[in-house]
Design a protein around this motif. Sequence first.
Motif, PDB file in Angstrom:
ATOM      1  N   LEU A 153      12.244   1.500  -6.921  1.00 22.57           N
ATOM      2  CA  LEU A 153      12.420   1.054  -8.065  1.00 22.57           C
ATOM      3  C   LEU A 153      13.832   0.700  -8.261  1.00 22.57           C
ATOM      4  O   LEU A 153      14.613   1.485  -7.935  1.00 22.57           O
ATOM      5  N   LEU A 154      13.996  -0.662  -8.861  1.00 23.38           N
ATOM      6  CA  LEU A 154      15.414  -0.759  -9.097  1.00 23.38           C
ATOM      7  C   LEU A 154      15.708   0.009 -10.452  1.00 23.38           C
ATOM      8  O   LEU A 154      16.912   0.379 -10.649  1.00 23.38           O
ATOM      9  N   ILE A 155      14.926   0.223 -11.616  1.00 20.79           N
ATOM     10  CA  ILE A 155      15.435   0.999 -12.709  1.00 20.79           C
ATOM     11  C   ILE A 155      14.176   2.015 -13.024  1.00 20.79           C
ATOM     12  O   ILE A 155      13.227   1.813 -13.446  1.00 20.79           O
ATOM     13  N   PRO A 156      14.491   3.116 -12.115  1.00 18.48           N
ATOM     14  CA  PRO A 156      13.378   4.486 -12.197  1.00 18.48           C
ATOM     15  C   PRO A 156      13.204   5.065 -13.678  1.00 18.48           C
ATOM     16  O   PRO A 156      12.034   5.587 -13.625  1.00 18.48           O
ATOM     17  N   GLU A 157      14.273   5.218 -14.363  1.00 20.32           N
ATOM     18  CA  GLU A 157      14.102   5.720 -15.610  1.00 20.32           C
ATOM     19  C   GLU A 157      13.735   4.963 -16.845  1.00 20.32           C
ATOM     20  O   GLU A 157      14.732   4.070 -16.848  1.00 20.32           O
ATOM     21  N   LEU A 158      12.702   5.046 -17.600  1.00 23.11           N
ATOM     22  CA  LEU A 158      12.447   4.661 -18.789  1.00 23.11           C
ATOM     23  C   LEU A 158      13.410   5.219 -19.843  1.00 23.11           C
ATOM     24  O   LEU A 158      13.754   6.120 -19.966  1.00 23.11           O
ATOM     25  N   GLN A 173       0.693   1.315 -19.442  1.00 20.28           N
ATOM     26  CA  GLN A 173       1.943   0.894 -20.375  1.00 20.28           C
ATOM     27  C   GLN A 173       3.286   0.940 -19.858  1.00 20.28           C
ATOM     28  O   GLN A 173       4.365   0.553 -20.322  1.00 20.28           O
ATOM     29  N   HIS A 174       3.602   1.638 -18.613  1.00 22.71           N
ATOM     30  CA  HIS A 174       4.669   1.990 -18.192  1.00 22.71           C
ATOM     31  C   HIS A 174       4.927   1.475 -16.699  1.00 22.71           C
ATOM     32  O   HIS A 174       4.404   1.892 -15.850  1.00 22.71           O
ATOM     33  N   GLN A 175       5.441   0.345 -16.744  1.00 18.10           N
ATOM     34  CA  GLN A 175       5.606  -0.665 -15.423  1.00 18.10           C
ATOM     35  C   GLN A 175       7.046  -0.841 -15.226  1.00 18.10           C
ATOM     36  O   GLN A 175       7.612  -1.769 -15.837  1.00 18.10           O
ATOM     37  N   PRO A 176       7.526   0.166 -14.563  1.00 14.61           N
ATOM     38  CA  PRO A 176       9.104  -0.068 -14.180  1.00 14.61           C
ATOM     39  C   PRO A 176       9.467  -1.109 -13.260  1.00 14.61           C
ATOM     40  O   PRO A 176       8.638  -1.820 -12.561  1.00 14.61           O
ATOM     41  N   VAL A 177      10.735  -1.335 -13.323  1.00 13.87           N
ATOM     42  CA  VAL A 177      11.383  -2.783 -12.865  1.00 13.87           C
ATOM     43  C   VAL A 177      11.783  -2.368 -11.102  1.00 13.87           C
ATOM     44  O   VAL A 177      12.470  -1.381 -10.965  1.00 13.87           O
ATOM     45  N   THR A 178      11.063  -3.291 -10.385  1.00 15.57           N
ATOM     46  CA  THR A 178      11.691  -3.444  -9.114  1.00 15.57           C
ATOM     47  C   THR A 178      11.984  -4.797  -8.687  1.00 15.57           C
ATOM     48  O   THR A 178      11.895  -5.788  -9.568  1.00 15.57           O
ATOM     49  N   SER A 179      12.423  -5.029  -7.178  1.00 17.93           N
ATOM     50  CA  SER A 179      12.742  -6.608  -7.011  1.00 17.93           C
ATOM     51  C   SER A 179      12.529  -7.021  -5.583  1.00 17.93           C
ATOM     52  O   SER A 179      12.033  -5.994  -5.086  1.00 17.93           O
ATOM     53  N   ALA A 180      12.810  -8.009  -5.202  1.00 21.82           N
ATOM     54  CA  ALA A 180      12.412  -8.627  -4.169  1.00 21.82           C
ATOM     55  C   ALA A 180      13.475  -9.775  -3.805  1.00 21.82           C
ATOM     56  O   ALA A 180      14.033 -10.303  -4.786  1.00 21.82           O
ATOM     57  N   VAL A 181      13.786 -10.064  -2.572  1.00 24.55           N
ATOM     58  CA  VAL A 181      14.864 -11.026  -2.242  1.00 24.55           C
ATOM     59  C   VAL A 181      14.367 -12.166  -1.160  1.00 24.55           C
ATOM     60  O   VAL A 181      13.691 -11.698  -0.284  1.00 24.55           O
ATOM     61  N   SER A 188       7.480  -6.300 -12.868  1.00 25.35           N
ATOM     62  CA  SER A 188       7.041  -5.145 -13.094  1.00 25.35           C
ATOM     63  C   SER A 188       5.947  -4.405 -12.151  1.00 25.35           C
ATOM     64  O   SER A 188       5.124  -5.094 -11.523  1.00 25.35           O
ATOM     65  N   ALA A 189       6.593  -3.279 -11.374  1.00 32.64           N
ATOM     66  CA  ALA A 189       5.638  -2.524 -10.315  1.00 32.64           C
ATOM     67  C   ALA A 189       4.589  -1.705 -10.950  1.00 32.64           C
ATOM     68  O   ALA A 189       5.015  -0.776 -11.880  1.00 32.64           O
ATOM     69  N   HIS A 190       3.474  -1.841 -10.651  1.00 31.06           N
ATOM     70  CA  HIS A 190       2.380  -1.479 -11.278  1.00 31.06           C
ATOM     71  C   HIS A 190       1.494  -0.487 -10.455  1.00 31.06           C
ATOM     72  O   HIS A 190       1.196  -0.612  -9.201  1.00 31.06           O
ATOM     73  N   ARG A 191       1.395   0.899 -10.873  1.00 30.03           N
ATOM     74  CA  ARG A 191       0.549   1.741 -10.006  1.00 30.03           C
ATOM     75  C   ARG A 191      -0.269   2.689 -11.020  1.00 30.03           C
ATOM     76  O   ARG A 191      -0.150   2.754 -12.180  1.00 30.03           O
ATOM     77  N   GLU A 192      -1.893   2.674 -10.515  1.00 26.73           N
ATOM     78  CA  GLU A 192      -2.826   3.280 -11.253  1.00 26.73           C
ATOM     79  C   GLU A 192      -2.442   4.563 -11.668  1.00 26.73           C
ATOM     80  O   GLU A 192      -2.925   5.305 -12.635  1.00 26.73           O
ATOM     81  N   PRO A 245       0.785  -1.351   0.151  1.00 21.95           N
ATOM     82  CA  PRO A 245       0.041  -0.113  -0.142  1.00 21.95           C
ATOM     83  C   PRO A 245       0.694   1.302   0.134  1.00 21.95           C
ATOM     84  O   PRO A 245       1.868   1.504   0.983  1.00 21.95           O
ATOM     85  N   GLY A 246       0.727   2.115  -0.943  1.00 20.37           N
ATOM     86  CA  GLY A 246       1.404   3.306  -1.043  1.00 20.37           C
ATOM     87  C   GLY A 246       2.691   3.098  -1.593  1.00 20.37           C
ATOM     88  O   GLY A 246       3.489   4.088  -1.786  1.00 20.37           O
ATOM     89  N   GLY A 247       2.992   2.002  -1.943  1.00 21.94           N
ATOM     90  CA  GLY A 247       4.508   1.642  -2.488  1.00 21.94           C
ATOM     91  C   GLY A 247       4.615   1.829  -3.915  1.00 21.94           C
ATOM     92  O   GLY A 247       3.415   1.970  -4.705  1.00 21.94           O
ATOM     93  N   VAL A 248       5.898   1.474  -4.568  1.00 18.43           N
ATOM     94  CA  VAL A 248       6.006   1.318  -5.972  1.00 18.43           C
ATOM     95  C   VAL A 248       5.263   0.464  -6.638  1.00 18.43           C
ATOM     96  O   VAL A 248       4.945   0.684  -8.048  1.00 18.43           O
ATOM     97  N   ASP A 249       4.770  -0.566  -6.046  1.00 21.20           N
ATOM     98  CA  ASP A 249       3.876  -1.732  -6.604  1.00 21.20           C
ATOM     99  C   ASP A 249       2.415  -1.690  -6.106  1.00 21.20           C
ATOM    100  O   ASP A 249       1.909  -2.720  -5.910  1.00 21.20           O
ATOM    101  N   ALA A 250       2.014  -0.464  -5.589  1.00 22.76           N
ATOM    102  CA  ALA A 250       0.646  -0.347  -4.782  1.00 22.76           C
ATOM    103  C   ALA A 250      -0.417  -1.148  -5.567  1.00 22.76           C
ATOM    104  O   ALA A 250      -1.411  -1.583  -4.860  1.00 22.76           O
ATOM    105  N   ASP A 251      -0.529  -1.046  -6.801  1.00 26.17           N
ATOM    106  CA  ASP A 251      -1.602  -1.789  -7.602  1.00 26.17           C
ATOM    107  C   ASP A 251      -1.311  -2.803  -8.376  1.00 26.17           C
ATOM    108  O   ASP A 251      -2.102  -3.390  -9.093  1.00 26.17           O
ATOM    109  N   GLY A 252      -0.194  -3.521  -7.937  1.00 28.67           N
ATOM    110  CA  GLY A 252      -0.079  -4.884  -8.477  1.00 28.67           C
ATOM    111  C   GLY A 252       1.472  -5.226  -8.615  1.00 28.67           C
ATOM    112  O   GLY A 252       2.290  -4.294  -9.092  1.00 28.67           O
TER     113      GLY A 252
END
Length: 483
Positions: free
Chosen positions: A131-136, A109-117, A100-104, A75-82
């Motif tokens: 975000l791992l790669i914030p800039e497209l 069409q722009h879903q930047p990359v993040t990660s988890a370990v 792919s981090a999704h936010r409404e 909630p409220g994060g870079v992947d708040a919506d999926g």
Amino acid sequence: MSTTPRDPHHPVAHLRPPRNWINDPNGLVFHDGHYHVFYQYNPYGATHANMHWGHFRSPDLLSWEPLPIALSPTPGGVDADGCFSGNAVSDGDRLVAFYSAHREDRSFQHQPVTSAVSRDDGRTFSPRGELLIPELPEGCTMYRDPYVWRDGDGWRMLVGAALADGRAAALVYESPDLENWTYRGPFTTHHPEPIGGTEELTGEGWECPQYLPAADGRGALIVSTWTEPTGPQRVAALIGEEHDGHFKAGSPVWVDHGPDCYAPALLRAPGGRWLLWGWSWEARDEAWAIADGWAGVLTLPREIHVDDEGMLRQQPVTELLALRGEHTVHAAGETHGPQPVDLGSVGRAFDLTARLEPTADAGLRLITTPDGSEYLDIRLDAEAGELVVDREHASLDTRARGGSYRMPCPTDWPVDLRVVVDHSIVEVFLTTTGQVLTLRFYATGQGPWRLQARTASGTSLGFAVDAWQLHPLVIKEPSTSAA
């Protein structure tokens, strides 16, 4: 409604949770002596929403253990919506998932990359939180679905994209440590072009790029084609070689000739094998799936490789032979049309092999009602040189989709088939060429199903057909946390 195996359409030998929506297989990786299969999952219903990563693991591809949900939106994060699609890699004692981090409030069409370990073999994951790669890259009109693999002492990543000039693209990054990534430009790009001699195109953008390298330098880039406004289309492959960090390929070919396979993902298995799972979506009205409480299934795991002639070949993994049970059909002979020959009865889940030697049009029919009004046809079109899978009459329920689908099939020598039917999914492997066609069908007939050999008038068919009952996968009871 319960979705136990008594649901007449719920597969038993294909991987999926008991209920709710699934789509893309994600994070396919061999780690800690297990095959890990993650997948897009809505834990709250049978629609595409609330995207999490579900998780199974298996020591042998036959018995599967449900593990706790791996990734959840913050909630409220870079992947708040999926937590949308991506993959995972094994790095020592770590499993690292990229997605792919999704936010409404961002473009869909722009879903930047993040990660988890994960440091406990996938039972729990710690999200990166940023975000791992914030800039497209400049000029991207679509950007999503990372695919990471080890390359020598470092790592590489592909991301699916569409470019402003109309090209679909797979973009490539490099990293020494899975943390710091450098953009190296397009791995390969294509303007829309026909696939495999058909009128269907490679699309305006690519989702879920997967790279199958080869020891001799010839490999395959597998992409799921996407076009506005219809969205997901089909799965294509580019066969070629890598030069100076870029992939040079020939004309695109089909990965699956059927209408119901999308977003496949690769797993590098022990022994040098590459395995592939795809997502088979529903081919029925959405309201029907919602009422039944589930939607989507993963295909069988397939062994996949590029052969010496540059052809992409697939077959069910060898381990699945262990699911064969009672040998219900063993028939051989020759039939002269037009009178069909009954081969025997089968259940709703079976594994079939066939050798067919036709003089002209001929094939097999799976009859699913006592009066023969509901049936699925697998036939050879000798003049066109194609194998046809026809579901136009495969369901008496008008909410199910029909249509017939084709793949090239040499008919000047015996045709060898492997067909796996599992309640509402059929995967037809043309062993002769290594091609496959996947589709869904929803038979209404409750009694035993029957197989027939059929030929056109004035032609003959030599046949040898065997079918085995298909045992279910073993799915262990989930722990409380997994449930």
